[in-house]
Scaffold this motif. Structure first.
Motif, PDB file in Angstrom:
ATOM      1  N   GLU A  60      13.025  29.000 -45.001  1.00 35.30           N
ATOM      2  CA  GLU A  60      14.019  29.662 -45.837  1.00 35.30           C
ATOM      3  C   GLU A  60      13.374  30.236 -47.099  1.00 35.30           C
ATOM      4  OE1 GLU A  60      18.227  28.074 -45.824  1.00 35.30           O
ATOM      5  OE2 GLU A  60      17.652  27.717 -47.909  1.00 35.30           O
ATOM      6  N   GLU A  61      12.437  29.508 -47.662  1.00 37.08           N
ATOM      7  CA  GLU A  61      11.759  29.980 -48.865  1.00 37.08           C
ATOM      8  C   GLU A  61      10.839  31.163 -48.564  1.00 37.08           C
ATOM      9  OE1 GLU A  61      10.169  26.478 -50.829  1.00 37.08           O
ATOM     10  OE2 GLU A  61      12.167  25.553 -50.791  1.00 37.08           O
ATOM     11  N   ILE A  62      10.261  31.198 -47.378  1.00 43.25           N
ATOM     12  CA  ILE A  62       9.489  32.377 -46.967  1.00 43.25           C
ATOM     13  C   ILE A  62      10.409  33.590 -46.913  1.00 43.25           C
ATOM     14  CG2 ILE A  62       8.315  33.487 -45.014  1.00 43.25           C
ATOM     15  CD1 ILE A  62       7.036  30.745 -44.412  1.00 43.25           C
ATOM     16  N   LEU A  63      11.558  33.433 -46.281  1.00 43.56           N
ATOM     17  CA  LEU A  63      12.531  34.527 -46.202  1.00 43.56           C
ATOM     18  C   LEU A  63      12.914  35.010 -47.601  1.00 43.56           C
ATOM     19  CD1 LEU A  63      14.621  36.355 -44.752  1.00 43.56           C
ATOM     20  CD2 LEU A  63      16.209  34.418 -44.895  1.00 43.56           C
ATOM     21  N   MET A  64      13.195  34.073 -48.500  1.00 42.09           N
ATOM     22  CA  MET A  64      13.602  34.450 -49.860  1.00 42.09           C
ATOM     23  C   MET A  64      12.508  35.257 -50.555  1.00 42.09           C
ATOM     24  SD  MET A  64      15.833  31.217 -51.300  1.00 42.09           S
ATOM     25  CE  MET A  64      14.716  29.914 -50.845  1.00 42.09           C
TER      26      MET A  64
ATOM     27  N   MET B 296      14.293  19.065 -42.218  1.00 41.64           N
ATOM     28  CA  MET B 296      14.810  19.654 -43.455  1.00 41.64           C
ATOM     29  C   MET B 296      13.678  20.361 -44.192  1.00 41.64           C
ATOM     30  SD  MET B 296      16.449  17.892 -46.914  1.00 41.64           S
ATOM     31  CE  MET B 296      17.310  16.667 -46.003  1.00 41.64           C
ATOM     32  N   GLN B 297      12.536  19.712 -44.313  1.00 48.46           N
ATOM     33  CA  GLN B 297      11.400  20.315 -44.999  1.00 48.46           C
ATOM     34  C   GLN B 297      10.876  21.542 -44.244  1.00 48.46           C
ATOM     35  OE1 GLN B 297       8.606  17.317 -46.676  1.00 48.46           O
ATOM     36  NE2 GLN B 297      10.153  15.863 -45.967  1.00 48.46           N
ATOM     37  N   HIS B 298      10.835  21.451 -42.930  1.00 46.41           N
ATOM     38  CA  HIS B 298      10.420  22.566 -42.075  1.00 46.41           C
ATOM     39  C   HIS B 298      11.356  23.762 -42.305  1.00 46.41           C
ATOM     40  CE1 HIS B 298       9.536  24.592 -38.198  1.00 46.41           C
ATOM     41  NE2 HIS B 298      10.839  24.645 -38.036  1.00 46.41           N
ATOM     42  N   HIS B 299      12.639  23.489 -42.295  1.00 44.19           N
ATOM     43  CA  HIS B 299      13.630  24.546 -42.502  1.00 44.19           C
ATOM     44  C   HIS B 299      13.524  25.144 -43.902  1.00 44.19           C
ATOM     45  CE1 HIS B 299      17.267  26.779 -42.945  1.00 44.19           C
ATOM     46  NE2 HIS B 299      17.647  25.967 -43.925  1.00 44.19           N
ATOM     47  N   PHE B 300      13.419  24.294 -44.912  1.00 41.84           N
ATOM     48  CA  PHE B 300      13.328  24.797 -46.279  1.00 41.84           C
ATOM     49  C   PHE B 300      12.096  25.692 -46.449  1.00 41.84           C
ATOM     50  CE2 PHE B 300      15.831  21.027 -48.282  1.00 41.84           C
ATOM     51  CZ  PHE B 300      17.016  21.577 -47.834  1.00 41.84           C
TER      52      PHE B 300
ATOM     53  N   HIS C  10      16.801  28.090 -56.037  1.00 38.12           N
ATOM     54  CA  HIS C  10      17.140  27.624 -54.697  1.00 38.12           C
ATOM     55  C   HIS C  10      16.079  26.628 -54.207  1.00 38.12           C
ATOM     56  CE1 HIS C  10      19.548  28.810 -50.979  1.00 38.12           C
ATOM     57  NE2 HIS C  10      18.704  27.896 -50.529  1.00 38.12           N
ATOM     58  N   ALA C  11      14.816  26.930 -54.437  1.00 40.92           N
ATOM     59  CA  ALA C  11      13.733  26.032 -54.028  1.00 40.92           C
ATOM     60  C   ALA C  11      13.821  24.700 -54.781  1.00 40.92           C
ATOM     61  CB  ALA C  11      12.379  26.696 -54.256  1.00 40.92           C
ATOM     62  N   LYS C  12      14.236  24.745 -56.031  1.00 34.84           N
ATOM     63  CA  LYS C  12      14.410  23.519 -56.822  1.00 34.84           C
ATOM     64  C   LYS C  12      15.508  22.651 -56.209  1.00 34.84           C
ATOM     65  CE  LYS C  12      13.005  21.711 -60.750  1.00 34.84           C
ATOM     66  NZ  LYS C  12      11.692  21.093 -60.825  1.00 34.84           N
ATOM     67  N   GLU C  13      16.568  23.283 -55.743  1.00 35.53           N
ATOM     68  CA  GLU C  13      17.651  22.561 -55.050  1.00 35.53           C
ATOM     69  C   GLU C  13      17.094  21.899 -53.787  1.00 35.53           C
ATOM     70  OE1 GLU C  13      21.504  21.217 -53.930  1.00 35.53           O
ATOM     71  OE2 GLU C  13      20.783  21.943 -55.862  1.00 35.53           O
TER      72      GLU C  13
ATOM     73  N   ASP D 160      24.871  27.449 -51.861  1.00 35.91           N
ATOM     74  CA  ASP D 160      23.562  28.059 -52.136  1.00 35.91           C
ATOM     75  C   ASP D 160      23.158  29.059 -51.054  1.00 35.91           C
ATOM     76  OD1 ASP D 160      23.055  26.549 -54.529  1.00 35.91           O
ATOM     77  OD2 ASP D 160      22.675  24.830 -53.252  1.00 35.91           O
ATOM     78  N   ASP D 161      23.297  28.648 -49.796  1.00 40.41           N
ATOM     79  CA  ASP D 161      22.877  29.545 -48.719  1.00 40.41           C
ATOM     80  C   ASP D 161      23.850  30.702 -48.525  1.00 40.41           C
ATOM     81  OD1 ASP D 161      20.621  28.054 -48.365  1.00 40.41           O
ATOM     82  OD2 ASP D 161      21.211  27.174 -46.452  1.00 40.41           O
ATOM     83  N   SER D 162      25.111  30.515 -48.894  1.00 39.63           N
ATOM     84  CA  SER D 162      26.048  31.642 -48.760  1.00 39.63           C
ATOM     85  C   SER D 162      25.704  32.747 -49.755  1.00 39.63           C
ATOM     86  CB  SER D 162      27.502  31.187 -48.926  1.00 39.63           C
ATOM     87  OG  SER D 162      27.767  30.811 -50.256  1.00 39.63           O
ATOM     88  N   GLN D 163      25.197  32.380 -50.920  1.00 43.59           N
ATOM     89  CA  GLN D 163      24.737  33.392 -51.880  1.00 43.59           C
ATOM     90  C   GLN D 163      23.518  34.121 -51.321  1.00 43.59           C
ATOM     91  OE1 GLN D 163      24.037  31.116 -55.417  1.00 43.59           O
ATOM     92  NE2 GLN D 163      26.208  30.859 -55.848  1.00 43.59           N
ATOM     93  N   LEU D 164      22.635  33.374 -50.684  1.00 45.63           N
ATOM     94  CA  LEU D 164      21.482  33.976 -50.025  1.00 45.63           C
ATOM     95  C   LEU D 164      21.957  34.900 -48.901  1.00 45.63           C
ATOM     96  CD1 LEU D 164      18.463  34.296 -49.407  1.00 45.63           C
ATOM     97  CD2 LEU D 164      18.600  32.143 -48.102  1.00 45.63           C
TER      98      LEU D 164
END
Length: 132
Positions: free
Chosen positions: A57-61, A50-54, A72-75, A115-119
């Motif tokens: 995902e935050e790099i992409l954002m 989960m942490q690896h994925h987040f 999103h990162a706070k979530e 959250d991810d659908s908005q992304l």
């Protein structure tokens, strides 16, 4: 609870979508582990992934300048914190299977479908090529 990947969870980035599929697989492994030791070990693997994925995902954002990156990162932080609290007591057998399924379902399905659908909308509009 059925934790099966569905293409409607795709956000349009190959790496993130692949990670989401793996996240589902690890969640199922966690929830179906037989012994407390296996449940703890699979829960830790789920948490690490989960942490690896987040992180990805935050790099992409940041790369696509997603305007809700901080929220999103706070979530993400909240989900990691909650899972760590669950793992702290998993060996004490104080949580029911339903409580664990509820969190994991929330963690995966709700987070990805809200959250991810908005992304995903932003990715499709602003990042037409594969970034990762």
């Amino acid at each position: 609870m059925a934790l099966d990947w569905d293409d409607r969870y795709s956000i349009g980035d190959g790496k993130i979508d692949s990670e989401h599929r793996e996240w589902f697989r690890l969640a199922k492994e966690f929830l179906t582990a037989g012994s407390m030791q296996l449940k703890y070990e699979s829960g830790k693997a789920f948490s690490r992934y989960m942490q690896h994925h987040f992180f990805h995902e935050e790099i992409l954002m940041r790369e696509i300048q997603y305007p809700f990156t901080a929220t999103h990162a706070k979530e993400h932080e909240g989900l990691v914190s909650t899972l760590n609290k669950i793992l702290d007591v998993v060996d004490q057998d104080v949580l029911s299977k339903e409580e664990m399924e509820e969190f994991v379902g929330y963690c995966l399905v709700k987070h990805i479908s809200t959250d991810d659908s908005q992304l995903a909308v932003y990715v499709r509009r602003n990042a037409p090529r594969q970034l990762m």
